[in-house]
Design a protein around this motif. Sequence first.
Motif, short mmCIF file in Angstrom:
data_model
loop_
_atom_site.label_atom_id
_atom_site.label_comp_id
_atom_site.label_asym_id
_atom_site.label_seq_id
_atom_site.Cartn_x
_atom_site.Cartn_y
_atom_site.Cartn_z
N HIS A 76 0.86 -1.19 0.00
CA HIS A 76 0.00 0.00 0.00
C HIS A 76 0.89 1.24 0.00
O HIS A 76 2.07 1.17 0.31
CB HIS A 76 -0.96 0.01 1.20
N THR A 81 -3.87 3.94 4.76
CA THR A 81 -3.83 3.03 5.91
C THR A 81 -3.62 1.62 5.38
O THR A 81 -4.02 1.28 4.27
CB THR A 81 -5.16 3.10 6.71
N PRO A 83 -4.17 -2.13 4.59
CA PRO A 83 -5.39 -2.94 4.45
C PRO A 83 -5.43 -4.03 5.52
O PRO A 83 -4.40 -4.53 5.97
CB PRO A 83 -5.26 -3.54 3.05
N ARG A 84 -6.64 -4.35 5.93
CA ARG A 84 -6.77 -5.39 6.97
C ARG A 84 -6.46 -6.74 6.37
O ARG A 84 -6.83 -7.04 5.23
CB ARG A 84 -8.18 -5.39 7.53
N ARG A 85 -5.81 -7.56 7.13
CA ARG A 85 -5.44 -8.89 6.68
C ARG A 85 -6.61 -9.84 6.89
O ARG A 85 -7.32 -9.77 7.88
CB ARG A 85 -4.23 -9.39 7.45
N ARG A 86 -6.77 -10.73 5.95
CA ARG A 86 -7.81 -11.75 6.10
C ARG A 86 -7.32 -12.84 7.02
O ARG A 86 -6.17 -13.23 7.01
CB ARG A 86 -8.17 -12.32 4.74
#
Length: 87
Positions: A76, A81, A83-86
Amino acid sequence: MMKVVRIWIPAAILAAGVVLVIVRGGDETSLEGAAALWGAGLSVALLNWLHRMGVAGDTARNEEDEARAYFARHGHWPDETAPRRRA
């Protein structure tokens, strides 16, 4: 040292044109010489300004390269910000 090149050399050339007119009493030859000196002084100032504008582009290029390297490492851009991790 750079202040001398950017400001004082063009100013000295411009002042030499004024001094020439004052010393020679404003005759036609002194006005022509003063015009030549003013042209030279303004040319030096313009070249200094153009050089500074060209060098300023290097800073933007370096910042872009750093941002691209950050993107390659983290996935990114630096100003985004993460990214949220899966799970």
